[in-house]
Design a protein around this motif. Structure first.
Motif, PDB file in Angstrom:
ATOM      1  N   ILE A   1      42.040  39.104  38.778  1.00  0.00           N
ATOM      2  CA  ILE A   1      41.123  39.095  39.922  1.00  0.00           C
ATOM      3  C   ILE A   1      40.374  37.763  39.943  1.00  0.00           C
ATOM      4  O   ILE A   1      39.805  37.338  38.936  1.00  0.00           O
ATOM      5  CB  ILE A   1      40.119  40.261  39.809  1.00  0.00           C
ATOM      6  CG1 ILE A   1      40.868  41.597  39.892  1.00  0.00           C
ATOM      7  CG2 ILE A   1      39.055  40.161  40.897  1.00  0.00           C
ATOM      8  CD1 ILE A   1      40.006  42.820  39.633  1.00  0.00           C
ATOM      9  N   VAL A   2      40.386  37.123  41.107  1.00  0.00           N
ATOM     10  CA  VAL A   2      39.722  35.815  41.230  1.00  0.00           C
ATOM     11  C   VAL A   2      38.360  36.009  41.893  1.00  0.00           C
ATOM     12  O   VAL A   2      38.273  36.552  43.003  1.00  0.00           O
ATOM     13  CB  VAL A   2      40.572  34.845  42.083  1.00  0.00           C
ATOM     14  CG1 VAL A   2      39.933  33.452  42.072  1.00  0.00           C
ATOM     15  CG2 VAL A   2      42.004  34.771  41.577  1.00  0.00           C
ATOM     16  N   LEU A   3      37.332  35.553  41.213  1.00  0.00           N
ATOM     17  CA  LEU A   3      35.991  35.552  41.813  1.00  0.00           C
ATOM     18  C   LEU A   3      35.883  34.263  42.624  1.00  0.00           C
ATOM     19  O   LEU A   3      35.722  33.178  42.072  1.00  0.00           O
ATOM     20  CB  LEU A   3      34.922  35.609  40.714  1.00  0.00           C
ATOM     21  CG  LEU A   3      33.460  35.547  41.187  1.00  0.00           C
ATOM     22  CD1 LEU A   3      33.106  36.711  42.099  1.00  0.00           C
ATOM     23  CD2 LEU A   3      32.510  35.522  39.978  1.00  0.00           C
ATOM     24  N   LEU A   4      36.007  34.402  43.938  1.00  0.00           N
ATOM     25  CA  LEU A   4      36.025  33.208  44.784  1.00  0.00           C
ATOM     26  C   LEU A   4      34.620  32.677  45.039  1.00  0.00           C
ATOM     27  O   LEU A   4      34.403  31.472  45.148  1.00  0.00           O
ATOM     28  CB  LEU A   4      36.695  33.533  46.127  1.00  0.00           C
ATOM     29  CG  LEU A   4      38.195  33.797  46.085  1.00  0.00           C
ATOM     30  CD1 LEU A   4      38.703  34.185  47.471  1.00  0.00           C
ATOM     31  CD2 LEU A   4      38.954  32.570  45.587  1.00  0.00           C
ATOM     32  N   LYS A   5      33.676  33.611  45.166  1.00  0.00           N
ATOM     33  CA  LYS A   5      32.321  33.174  45.508  1.00  0.00           C
ATOM     34  C   LYS A   5      31.321  34.148  44.918  1.00  0.00           C
ATOM     35  O   LYS A   5      31.574  35.363  44.906  1.00  0.00           O
ATOM     36  CB  LYS A   5      32.186  33.139  47.031  1.00  0.00           C
ATOM     37  CG  LYS A   5      30.829  32.666  47.483  1.00  0.00           C
ATOM     38  CD  LYS A   5      30.736  32.463  48.964  1.00  0.00           C
ATOM     39  CE  LYS A   5      29.326  31.945  49.284  1.00  0.00           C
ATOM     40  NZ  LYS A   5      29.082  31.890  50.720  1.00  0.00           N
TER      41      LYS A   5
END
Ligand code: BGC
Length: 745
Positions: free
Chosen positions: A316-320
């Motif tokens: 899971i990528v934490l974009l912001k």
């Protein structure tokens, strides 16, 4: 006796008919039994096992034995973590072995050329080093269990439109450096048992009938010694395919293809030894698989589900994350909005569709963490038939739920029917009703966190308007639990984008050249694929390749690079966790070469690594840039060449977040170019022998002024003049020929 020797003996005892039969399937999923050669099963793949139960063909996609649905490649690749991927591979190998499957049909490592490719969810990245390193880890894991893999789809299969006919028209340098590089790496590093040739044509030639691709490149150059299998139904002309190096034609053609092969041998159109060779490769693969000790233990569903959850959390990528909106506090009043929270979108459609052993939804796991009072409203319907009054009601309920909460967690994404194997997407936008919902929800509660589910990349025009965005792409069967793990900070988000998030489809590299027409697609963007395009052209992007945040912060210092004895470049940088939680940082190494003789992207990823750090812990990360990865494909000599020069090495947290830049000087490879009448004067003067010979000839014939001239303008003006045209400056033809002979002596 070795397996290849036993296979050769077994094949020698067969009739021509039997040997021909070995080179094609017995049915949709199994190979033919003949003499001492057993029949074995090959099946999909890749992010789980899809072993069909009843209907044997692709029409039975939905009826396979239950298997763990791990995160598809789109997510798993984002972990940037070969060690994790290898563990997932081991689990996939175990599940395949339990079901007596010989070869699991994956990994798919094609490059995400356009965000519109309907099958991007099955591929790792827009970058060949990521695809190659992650793909090799996957292969190592599966094969460690005595189960084979099938590296697919070889090659330049980057769209679904017209996929069985379209010709990917791509120049040789781009083909090598972008589209083949990942395949080459997996073949060299992990030795997959099989390679699956793709459906499409490459520069007009069907991959299944291409001796250059299947034999010259794959075997002669890369040393592949396994089996080449067709994609299912990729073979058009069985005899041409066999001659090109395609060993196993899948699925069965009910004997038609075998009869064609037998006739071709009898009529002397092909040598029987070609049949022997491919039959022996099939026999080797089958004997190798059959030699594996049977696995009788039942599948440990819990253990594999736990691994699927771990892998999903790490994908899971934490974009912001602004204003500390994440991680969520368990005490906060939370409103969950969005149908995907209850009905997760967790895998893509087509031949990779897994029948999961169980399925976690995020809502249940958020409530398990924060209590049953967590509010929920679906916000939109996943049924395309929902009428306007239903939509209005769903939105109103969602807004009411969000307004009464401290934080709203909004699950948005692409509905399943919008992307699949077999067709491409027509745009990158989220559905309009979801975007309208987002506007209303964030109007009601500015502390809105968006959680995304999608196979292909989606535009995020709202990125500046919400404080938090978690990109879950497609997370497999445990994605719901993993999403809750990350939302509450039980798992630190450590994945990074393996694909740029563009602002608009019009900005993307293949725009205007995708998906082509009338059987051809032109790879007009050349080398500038993915971030290579956006960064070289300095275009705005919503989130760059390699981007991803953590709940902690990292400081990078002391970058250095040195050239090792074998020519590789050792890169080091110290990373310190400056926050108060344990976290993982992904160190990316990019290189560039200014003033190169060939056009190059401004920056290209060459190595990466993950480091886990406790609060205040510091560690030096050491990564190796292989010299071979610095090579470009030199079309003059058809070879990989490392250009000499001063290389820039960027250690970075994304392709646009450089944390340190150093330089190294590298010696170049010799390029031995013959001098000819067509060689330019620049080439002649760069050649030690030719340069002297030409100067001498010019001096003899009164043109010395040109060569000897210190006049830079004159030299530059004449630099592109071919040697042969020097007659116009009074150099006789015979003197020109003497220069050529002297240079090449
Ligand atoms: C797909 C392959 C798959 C094969 C077998 C083809 O249509 O392109 O990826 O492995 O079918 O299902």
């Amino acid at each position: 006796m070795s397996i290849p020797d036993r296979a050769a003996d077994a094949v020698a005892a067969l009739t021509l008919d039997q040997k021909a039969a070995l080179t094609s399937g017995a049915d949709f999923w199994t190979t033919t039994q003949a003499g001492d050669v057993p029949s074995v099963m090959l099946t999909d793949g890749p992010h789980g096992l899809r072993k069909q139960r009843r209907s044997a063909d692709h029409l039975g996609l939905h009826d396979s034995v239950p298997a763990t649905c791990f995160p598809p490649a789109v997510a798993l690749g984002a972990s940037f973590d070969p060690e994790l991927v290898e563990r997932v591979g081991v689990a996939l190998g175990i599940e395949s072995a339990i079901e007596d499957v010989a070869v699991l049909l994956g990994p798919g490592i094609n490059i995400k050329r356009s965000p519109l490719c309907g099958r991007n969810f099955e591929y790792f990245s827009e970058d060949p080093v990521v695809s190659g390193v992650i793909g090799a880890a996957w292969v190592r894991g599966v094969q460690s269990q005595g189960v084979g893999t099938s590296l697919k789809h070889f090659a330049a299969n980057n769209q679904e439109t017209d996929r069985l006919r379209v010709s990917s028209d791509v120049d040789p340098r781009t083909l090598r450096e972008i589209y083949l590089r990942g395949f080459q790496r997996v073949v060299a590093d992990a030795r997959p048992w099989t390679v699956m040739c793709s459906y499409n044509r490459i520069n007009g030639v069907h991959a299944s009938e291409d001796p250059w691709l299947l034999t010259s490149v794959l075997r002669d150059e890369w040393g592949f010694d396994g089996l080449v299998v067709s994609d299912w139904g990729a073979v058009r002309d069985r005899v041409a395919a066999l001659a090109a190096g395609l060993d196993l034609d899948m699925p069965s053609s009910d004997g038609r293809a075998d009869a064609e092969v037998v006739a071709a041998v009898k009529e002397g159109r092909i040598d029987e030894r070609l049949v022997d060779r491919s039959a022996a490769r099939v026999a080797s693969m089958a004997m190798r698989a059959a030699g594996r000790a049977p696995v009788t233990a039942p599948l440990d569903v819990d253990a594999h589900h736990a691994l699927a959850r771990e892998a999903a959390g790490r994908s899971i990528v934490l974009l912001k994350n602004s204003d500390g909106v994440l991680p969520l506090s368990r005490d906060a009043r939370i409103a969950v909005v969005g149908a995907f929270a209850e009905h997760p979108r967790f895998q893509g459609a087509g031949s990779s569709l897994i029948n999961p052993t169980r399925l976690d939804d995020a809502l249940t796991h958020i409530r398990a963490a924060a209590g049953p009072d967590v509010a929920f409203a679906p916000g939109f319907s996943l049924e395309s038939t929902a009428d306007e009054s239903t939509r209005v009601r769903l939105r109103a309920e969602a807004v009411a739920a969000a307004a009464g909460a401290d934080v709203a967690v909004l699950f948005l994404g692409l509905p399943a029917p919008t992307e699949s194997e077999g067709f491409d997407r027509t745009g990158i936008d989220l559905p309009a009703d979801q975007l309208a919902l987002l506007d209303e929800v964030r109007g009601a509660n500015p502390r809105t966190v968006v959680v995304l589910s999608h196979g292909g990349v989606v535009a995020l025009p709202f990125a500046g308007d919400v404080p938090g965005i978690l990109d879950g792409s497609l997370l497999g069967q445990a994605g719901g639990a993993a999403t809750a793990d990350v939302l509450f900070g039980d798992v630190d988000p450590s994945a990074r984008l393996t694909e740029t998030v563009p602002v608009r489809i019009e900005d993307t590299p293949a725009f205007g050249n995708f998906p082509g027409e009338y059987g051809h697609v032109r790879y007009g963007e050349g080398l500038l694929v993915g971030y290579r395009w956006y960064d070289t052209r300095d275009l705005p992007v919503t989130f760059p390749f390699g981007h991803g945040l953590s709940y902690t912060t990292f400081d990078w210092s002391g970058a250095s690079a040195t050239v090792a004895g074998n020519g590789d470049v050792d890169v080091r940088v110290t990373v310190t966790n400056t926050g108060d939680r344990t976290g993982r940082e992904v160190v990316q190494v990019y290189t560039g070469l200014e003033d190169s003789a060939v056009s190059r992207p401004v920056r290209e990823l060459k190595a990466f690594g993950v480091v886990e750090l406790a609060p205040r812990e510091s560690r030096e990360v050491a990564l190796t840039v292989r010299r071979s990865d610095l090579a470009y494909w030199d079309v003059r000599v058809d070879a990989w060449i490392v250009e000499g020069g001063r290389y820039r090495i960027d250690v970075a947290a994304s392709s646009r977040d450089l944390r340190g830049t150093v330089e190294v000087d590298l010696d170049g490879d010799e390029v031995d170019l013959p001098i000819a009448r067509d060689s330019s004067l620049a080439e002649v003067f760069a050649h030690p022998v030719a340069a002297d010979a030409l100067r001498a000839a010019l001096a003899r014939h009164g043109g010395g002024g040109i060569a000897g001239s210190g006049d830079e303008d004159v030299r530059m003006m004449l630099a592109s003049f071919p040697l042969g045209r020097m007659s116009m400056f009074g150099l006789p033809g015979a003197a020109i020929d003497e220069v050529v002979v002297a240079a090449n002596r």
